[in-house]
Design a protein around this motif. Structure first.
Motif, PDB file in Angstrom:
ATOM      1  N   GLN A 151       0.863  -1.168   0.000  1.00 31.74           N
ATOM      2  CA  GLN A 151       0.000   0.000   0.000  1.00 31.74           C
ATOM      3  C   GLN A 151       0.911   1.231   0.000  1.00 31.74           C
ATOM      4  OE1 GLN A 151      -2.270   1.542   3.606  1.00 31.74           O
ATOM      5  NE2 GLN A 151      -3.917   0.519   2.468  1.00 31.74           N
ATOM      6  N   THR A 192      -4.243  -3.774  -0.106  1.00 35.09           N
ATOM      7  CA  THR A 192      -4.619  -2.693  -0.997  1.00 35.09           C
ATOM      8  C   THR A 192      -5.209  -3.333  -2.255  1.00 35.09           C
ATOM      9  OG1 THR A 192      -3.815  -0.680  -2.128  1.00 35.09           O
ATOM     10  CG2 THR A 192      -2.290  -2.547  -2.007  1.00 35.09           C
ATOM     11  N   GLU A 197      -3.277   1.366  -6.305  1.00 37.74           N
ATOM     12  CA  GLU A 197      -1.845   1.638  -6.434  1.00 37.74           C
ATOM     13  C   GLU A 197      -1.458   2.173  -7.806  1.00 37.74           C
ATOM     14  OE1 GLU A 197      -0.102   1.631  -3.715  1.00 37.74           O
ATOM     15  OE2 GLU A 197      -1.946   0.928  -2.755  1.00 37.74           O
TER      16      GLU A 197
END
Length: 209
Positions: A151, A192, A197
């Motif tokens: 993350q 995540t 991302e």
């Protein structure tokens, strides 16, 4: 029964290049009530064994050879009878922690593991370490990224056997083409998604090295 994902957090130290740091590691367990696959057994083989219970372990997979990801692997193999799989390019790192005991079986890009009716595919993603891999389970919409992607961005590349340009290239070529909703289960910290991302990764790629 459909395979499920379980997380166990263990604590210990990461050591390399003469330094040592306190770390919390995510140990990932994929499977059902009968059998499981274990990713990155870290620090405490007994705690991992307890989390597994009486389920059969089909394989133990190391996403890379850093000590904090493999230090409990041989002990867990002894406790469960399951083989430890490691990419050959990370044997140099493995031997720093286990000089007298090699990993049991080699990992290769494209290898597929089956657990609880679920396919888990090996994706070679060098950069954080030369033999670093991620594990992709499309049926679970899950990617187990080790220390390749977190993350907030790529894994660290400031120590021996790592390379920044290589990890960016790995993420761009091997991970970003996967569906954006894929949940990234990391080696440390929170999960995540690839979509979350992507903006940061595009920024880093635009800047280059």
């Amino acid at each position: 029964m459909t395979a499920r994902i379980e997380r166990l957090v263990t604590s210990g130290t990461f050591s390399l290049d003469g330094g040592s740091w306190d770390v919390d590691n995510n140990v990932w367990i994929i499977g059902d009530d009968d059998e499981v696959l274990v990713i990155d057994p870290a620090h405490d083989a007994g705690a991992v064994r307890k989390a597994i219970g009486d389920r059969r372990v089909t394989a133990i997979i190391a996403t890379h050879g850093h000590n904090d990801h493999v230090n409990a692997a041989p002990a867990l193999a002894d406790l469960t009878g399951a083989p430890v799989h490691l990419h050959p390019q990370d044997e140099v790192l493995w031997r720093m922690t286990h000089p007298g005991r090699p990993a049991d079986r080699p990992l290769a890009d494209g290898d597929v593991f089956e657990v609880a009716g679920t396919a888990v595919t090996v994706i070679h993603t060098p950069g954080h370490a030369p033999g670093a891999v991620c594990l992709y389970a499309p049926a679970l919409r899950a990617l187990f990224s080790g220390d390749t992607l977190f993350q907030g961005g790529p894994g660290a590349t400031g120590r021996s056997y790592s390379d920044y340009d290589t990890i960016l290239a790995s993420i761009q070529a091997r991970l970003m083409p996967l569906p954006g909703e894929t949940v990234v289960h990391t080696g440390h910290g929170d999960t995540t998604t690839l979509a979350a991302e992507a903006p940061r990764l595009r920024e880093l790629l635009a800047k280059g090295s």
